[in-house]
Design a protein around this motif. Structure first.
Motif, PDB file in Angstrom:
ATOM      1  N   UNK A  10      45.213 -48.899  61.801  1.00 30.63           N
ATOM      2  CA  UNK A  10      44.791 -47.641  62.405  1.00 30.63           C
ATOM      3  C   UNK A  10      45.214 -47.601  63.861  1.00 30.63           C
ATOM      4  N   UNK A  11      45.490 -46.416  64.318  1.00 32.90           N
ATOM      5  CA  UNK A  11      45.879 -46.288  65.715  1.00 32.90           C
ATOM      6  C   UNK A  11      44.639 -46.336  66.601  1.00 32.90           C
ATOM      7  N   UNK A  21      40.693 -44.961  65.959  1.00 28.62           N
ATOM      8  CA  UNK A  21      39.542 -45.849  66.135  1.00 28.62           C
ATOM      9  C   UNK A  21      38.575 -45.297  67.175  1.00 28.62           C
ATOM     10  N   UNK A  22      39.099 -44.704  68.218  1.00 29.95           N
ATOM     11  CA  UNK A  22      38.251 -44.099  69.247  1.00 29.95           C
ATOM     12  C   UNK A  22      37.461 -42.915  68.683  1.00 29.95           C
ATOM     13  N   UNK A  23      38.091 -42.115  67.846  1.00 28.38           N
ATOM     14  CA  UNK A  23      37.393 -40.981  67.225  1.00 28.38           C
ATOM     15  C   UNK A  23      36.299 -41.469  66.283  1.00 28.38           C
ATOM     16  N   UNK A  24      36.583 -42.482  65.488  1.00 31.67           N
ATOM     17  CA  UNK A  24      35.560 -43.045  64.599  1.00 31.67           C
ATOM     18  C   UNK A  24      34.397 -43.615  65.402  1.00 31.67           C
ATOM     19  N   UNK A  25      34.700 -44.285  66.491  1.00 29.11           N
ATOM     20  CA  UNK A  25      33.643 -44.866  67.327  1.00 29.11           C
ATOM     21  C   UNK A  25      32.783 -43.771  67.946  1.00 29.11           C
ATOM     22  N   UNK A  26      33.414 -42.705  68.421  1.00 32.71           N
ATOM     23  CA  UNK A  26      32.658 -41.586  69.002  1.00 32.71           C
ATOM     24  C   UNK A  26      31.772 -40.925  67.943  1.00 32.71           C
ATOM     25  N   UNK A  27      32.288 -40.790  66.723  1.00 35.88           N
ATOM     26  CA  UNK A  27      31.486 -40.213  65.645  1.00 35.88           C
ATOM     27  C   UNK A  27      30.312 -41.120  65.300  1.00 35.88           C
ATOM     28  N   UNK A  28      30.545 -42.423  65.305  1.00 38.10           N
ATOM     29  CA  UNK A  28      29.468 -43.379  65.046  1.00 38.10           C
ATOM     30  C   UNK A  28      28.384 -43.276  66.121  1.00 38.10           C
TER      31      UNK A  28
END
Length: 119
Positions: free
Chosen positions: A1-2, A6-13
């Motif tokens: 993953x780019x 990963x930053x978007x997934x972390x922000x969603x988490x």
């Protein structure tokens, strides 16, 4: 993953954790608020860490992982909406439901009220 993904997934988490903590603020007493906030966030973090995180203890794959992630994010959204819904009703012109069947809806005068008998 780019790294952007990963930053978007972390922000969603993080948004889910904030939503669950915000839901906990809606409890009635200080002890219940604290318990719901800490307990809810701990429960969500445990599920994510065990099954969905990149370094998960028991990593899931395929459709099972997608299903668990979907339920996890949906539960976070439900937590936010259930905490925020009363404000939306008031802004929309609605209000809380009557407490019992004898109470008039919010904003309407009671049957024996002086305002209703003067007309």
């Amino acid at each position: 993953m780019s790294s952007i993904t990963e930053l978007i997934w972390f922000a969603a988490e993080l948004a889910v954790y904030v939503a669950v903590g915000y839901w906990g603020l809606g409890r009635s007493t200080r002890l219940r608020r604290l318990g719901a906030m800490v307990g809810g966030i701990a429960l969500f973090a445990t599920v994510w860490g065990l099954f969905c995180a990149p370094q998960a203890t028991y990593p899931l794959v395929g459709a099972v992982k997608v299903a668990v992630e979907a339920v996890w994010f949906a539960a976070g959204a439900v937590a936010f909406v259930t905490r925020y819904a009363p404000r939306l009703l008031v802004l929309r012109g609605g209000g809380p439901a009557p407490r019992n069947s004898d109470d008039p809806p919010v904003g309407l005068p009671a049957t024996g009220d002086a305002r209703s008998s003067s007309e």
